[in-house]
Scaffold this motif. Structure first.
Motif, PDB file in Angstrom:
ATOM      1  N   SER A 337       1.142  -0.774   0.349  1.00  0.00           N
ATOM      2  CA  SER A 337      -0.010   0.245  -0.220  1.00  0.00           C
ATOM      3  C   SER A 337       0.895   1.272  -0.258  1.00  0.00           C
ATOM      4  CB  SER A 337      -0.479  -0.073   1.456  1.00  0.00           C
ATOM      5  OG  SER A 337      -1.941  -1.286   0.840  1.00  0.00           O
ATOM      6  N   GLU A 340       2.147   1.686  -3.808  1.00  0.00           N
ATOM      7  CA  GLU A 340       1.388   2.155  -3.887  1.00  0.00           C
ATOM      8  C   GLU A 340       0.685   3.491  -3.733  1.00  0.00           C
ATOM      9  OE1 GLU A 340      -3.712   1.009  -5.461  1.00  0.00           O
ATOM     10  OE2 GLU A 340      -1.655  -0.903  -4.674  1.00  0.00           O
ATOM     11  N   SER A 341       1.171   4.392  -2.435  1.00  0.00           N
ATOM     12  CA  SER A 341       0.640   5.536  -2.580  1.00  0.00           C
ATOM     13  C   SER A 341       1.149   6.813  -3.422  1.00  0.00           C
ATOM     14  CB  SER A 341       0.687   6.054  -0.985  1.00  0.00           C
ATOM     15  OG  SER A 341       1.918   5.540  -0.245  1.00  0.00           O
ATOM     16  N   GLU A 343       3.478   5.947  -5.610  1.00  0.00           N
ATOM     17  CA  GLU A 343       3.214   5.639  -7.156  1.00  0.00           C
ATOM     18  C   GLU A 343       1.780   6.799  -7.392  1.00  0.00           C
ATOM     19  OE1 GLU A 343       5.257   4.300  -9.668  1.00  0.00           O
ATOM     20  OE2 GLU A 343       6.153   4.313  -7.824  1.00  0.00           O
ATOM     21  N   LEU A 344       0.914   7.055  -6.157  1.00  0.00           N
ATOM     22  CA  LEU A 344      -0.526   7.895  -6.979  1.00  0.00           C
ATOM     23  C   LEU A 344       0.273   9.681  -6.245  1.00  0.00           C
ATOM     24  CD1 LEU A 344      -2.754   5.622  -4.620  1.00  0.00           C
ATOM     25  CD2 LEU A 344      -2.819   6.472  -7.599  1.00  0.00           C
ATOM     26  N   ILE A 345       0.829   9.693  -5.793  1.00  0.00           N
ATOM     27  CA  ILE A 345       1.213  11.379  -5.614  1.00  0.00           C
ATOM     28  C   ILE A 345       2.294  11.631  -6.631  1.00  0.00           C
ATOM     29  CG2 ILE A 345       3.006  12.436  -4.191  1.00  0.00           C
ATOM     30  CD1 ILE A 345       2.137  10.539  -1.957  1.00  0.00           C
ATOM     31  N   GLY A 347       2.452  10.285  -9.536  1.00  0.00           N
ATOM     32  CA  GLY A 347       1.731  10.355 -10.850  1.00  0.00           C
ATOM     33  C   GLY A 347       0.239  11.121 -10.940  1.00  0.00           C
ATOM     34  N   LYS A 348       0.021  11.647  -9.789  1.00  0.00           N
ATOM     35  CA  LYS A 348      -0.693  12.960  -9.734  1.00  0.00           C
ATOM     36  C   LYS A 348       0.107  14.058  -9.274  1.00  0.00           C
ATOM     37  CE  LYS A 348      -4.668  10.623  -8.098  1.00  0.00           C
ATOM     38  NZ  LYS A 348      -6.180  10.190  -7.261  1.00  0.00           N
ATOM     39  N   THR A 460      -5.296  -1.244  -2.044  1.00  0.00           N
ATOM     40  CA  THR A 460      -5.478   0.392  -3.002  1.00  0.00           C
ATOM     41  C   THR A 460      -6.314   0.564  -1.778  1.00  0.00           C
ATOM     42  OG1 THR A 460      -5.440  -0.867  -4.445  1.00  0.00           O
ATOM     43  CG2 THR A 460      -6.486   1.148  -4.763  1.00  0.00           C
ATOM     44  N   ALA A 463      -3.852   2.688   0.546  1.00  0.00           N
ATOM     45  CA  ALA A 463      -2.648   3.521  -0.052  1.00  0.00           C
ATOM     46  C   ALA A 463      -3.934   4.785  -0.486  1.00  0.00           C
ATOM     47  CB  ALA A 463      -2.580   2.670  -1.567  1.00  0.00           C
ATOM     48  N   LYS A 464      -4.554   4.907  -0.738  1.00  0.00           N
ATOM     49  CA  LYS A 464      -5.937   5.548  -1.226  1.00  0.00           C
ATOM     50  C   LYS A 464      -5.594   7.298   0.559  1.00  0.00           C
ATOM     51  CE  LYS A 464      -8.407   4.898  -5.064  1.00  0.00           C
ATOM     52  NZ  LYS A 464      -9.161   3.790  -5.081  1.00  0.00           N
ATOM     53  N   VAL A 467      -2.412   8.585   1.236  1.00  0.00           N
ATOM     54  CA  VAL A 467      -2.385   9.992   0.478  1.00  0.00           C
ATOM     55  C   VAL A 467      -3.548  10.613   0.841  1.00  0.00           C
ATOM     56  CG1 VAL A 467      -2.818  11.016  -2.071  1.00  0.00           C
ATOM     57  CG2 VAL A 467      -2.091   9.027  -2.083  1.00  0.00           C
TER      58      VAL A 467
END
Length: 516
Positions: A337, A340-341, A343-345, A347-348, A460, A463-464, A467
């Motif tokens: 997680s 993945e977090s 990667e989210l940060i 990516g955004k 996921t 992970a969200k 974030v």
């Protein structure tokens, strides 16, 4: 040349004296710098003592357990031990502690947070997270609560090593110092004590083996005054040898409603037996831990020290699991997680402080397949600079002071209760927890933390949630404050004492009526 050589030729005794003086000088310099690092604590201690002495003393509130005065209570524990690296830490500290006053590192009035090392008496907050030792600790806490109101308390440990164990010896003497009598769990002495007691508390499901093995034909006479305190939530504890006497005891005490329901259904479906009257008693934070959590200056010192040792900055965000490293505690899923977090940060293109994951409870001495697996994952994803492994430790307070968010990621049915959760909330930390077990009775979703599903389907969502708390500072701080308020309302030692008192009253009354 001969004369020069003779000038440097010092008798053996003088050379030893010179070496000793040099060593003492070096020790003094080291002591000076170390003491300087902890001077803020000593200064704060003096201020605190002045504040306490200046406030008019108010008479203490009577204990809800006062009716237990002069009662005889027998506490039966399955074991009394420490595990792995924690044991080594304990023994090393026992050897080191007596040396500290000699070099001035242990002021006589030092409190539990100054310096970072715990008292030799081991305050409860310092040992309550020991792997595999939660049950015995809780029983010790009950012993001390009862001794505080004048109860005659006896302690038995069923499973002991054949050779003398320094840790067990020390812990038993800690109890003796508090007036708890330690007696053998075997032989006629144990039978006589069980028959004589007003109340017998069996601690953990495994302790049930003791009934037939030791009491034998006296079992039916003892069962009506047995309170069975159960902390387990795993299927392998449902064995007839352990729990066949459950229907006949005066009552069962369990740490959460979820676990109580699980035991009720499991015993009925698997063993075809009925649970006795069952009481749910949520645990509470000790006064010592609350003092640590509410001491802002000491917390700042701890935060700076731990972060420096981890190599992270004060402004960095730390998400931590504080639990023994095992698949059931979910460190592997947390790290997935966390990755993945990141990667989210990325990516955004979100603007957040540098984030780190901290795993407190590691034990590379054991070299378990699971720990090797998660360390390999960290290496494969090239996030070694973001993930920090900390060995098992006696003290959780420094890490609670140093981190920003606690992750309680226990899998399957979750924790029976999860005491680290209420400890983190006492330190005003939001909690990211699995929606399972006792965590659901502690964490209020969207108020004191955020819940996610157990298992892979929770990777996921967690992970969200990481974030969310990384990008919303105010939300993170507000959740922490609300968690602290919830602890003050529901999860203090005094609340736990009140809940236990209600149970003991009913069990004693039931035992008395059955004996008549």
């Amino acid at each position: 040349m001969a004369k020069h050589s003779a000038g440097w030729w010092v008798p053996l005794q003088k050379r030893w004296l010179l070496a000793l003086l040099i060593m003492l000088s070096i020790s003094t310099v080291i002591a000076f710098f170390i003491r300087a690092a902890f001077d803020p604590c000593d200064h704060h201690l003096e201020l605190a003592e002045k504040r306490v002495n200046s406030v008019p003393q108010i008479s203490a509130k009577p204990s809800p357990l006062s009716f237990m005065k002069s009662k005889l209570v027998l506490l039966v524990s399955h074991e009394l031990s420490l595990s792995g690296g924690v044991r080594e830490w304990y023994v090393a500290w026992r050897l080191l502690y007596p040396l500290l006053p000699a070099i001035g590192l242990l002021p006589p009035k030092r409190r539990l947070l100054c310096p970072l090392l715990p008292d030799i008496g081991w305050p409860r907050w310092a040992i309550q997270q020991l792997t595999g030792w939660g049950g015995p600790l809780l029983l010790m806490e009950l012993a001390f609560l009862l001794r505080g109101v004048g109860t005659e308390v006896y302690w038995m440990t069923i499973q002991k090593p054949s050779e003398e164990d320094e840790v067990i010896y020390s812990l038993e003497h800690k109890m003796l110092d508090r007036g708890v009598q330690v007696v053998s769990a075997k032989g006629q002495e144990a039978v006589g004590m069980a028959l004589k007691a007003d109340l017998v508390v069996l601690n953990t499901a495994v302790a049930g083996k003791w009934l037939d093995a030791v009491l034998k034909e006296a079992v039916p006479r003892v069962l009506p005054k047995v309170l069975w305190w159960i902390h387990e939530m795993r299927g392998h504890y449902f064995k007839p040898d352990y729990v066949k006497h459950l229907p006949f005891v005066a009552g069962a005490m369990i740490d959460s409603h979820v676990t109580a329901e699980y035991w009720k259904n499991r015993t009925r479906e698997r063993l075809r037996i009925k649970m006795p009257e069952t009481y749910v008693v949520h645990l509470g934070n000790s006064k010592e831990l609350m003092e640590a959590a509410e001491d802002s200056i000491a917390k700042r010192v701890l935060r700076e020290h731990v972060r420096e040792s981890l190599g992270v900055r004060n402004e960095d965000l730390l998400f931590a699991i504080i639990n023994s490293v095992s698949r059931g505690k979910g460190q592997d899923l947390f790290l997935r997680s966390f990755y993945e977090s990141l990667e989210l940060i990325k990516g955004k293109k979100l603007q957040v402080p540098s984030m780190h994951a901290v795993i407190v409870g590691s034990d590379m001495n054991a070299q378990t397949k699971f720990e090797t697996e998660i360390r390999n994952f960290v290496a494969q994803k090239k996030i070694q600079d973001r993930v920090h492994f900390v060995n098992k430790t006696l003290t959780v307070a420094p890490y609670l002071a140093a981190i920003d968010v606690l992750v309680q990621n226990s899998q399957a049915r979750g924790e029976c209760f999860g005491r680290i959760t209420i400890e983190a909330m006492a330190f005003q930390l939001p909690v990211l927890g699995t929606a399972a077990g006792g965590t659901t009775e502690i964490v209020v979703n969207e108020t004191t933390g955020l819940l996610h599903p157990a298992g892979k389907e929770g990777i996921t969502p967690l992970a969200k949630n990481i974030v969310k708390l990384a990008t919303h500072v105010e939300r993170r701080l507000t959740m922490g404050k609300r968690g602290y308020e919830r602890v003050k309302d529901m999860f203090l030692e005094e609340h736990m004492a009140e809940r236990i008192a209600t149970v003991l009253r009913e069990v004693l009354q039931k035992s008395k009526s059955q004996s008549h």
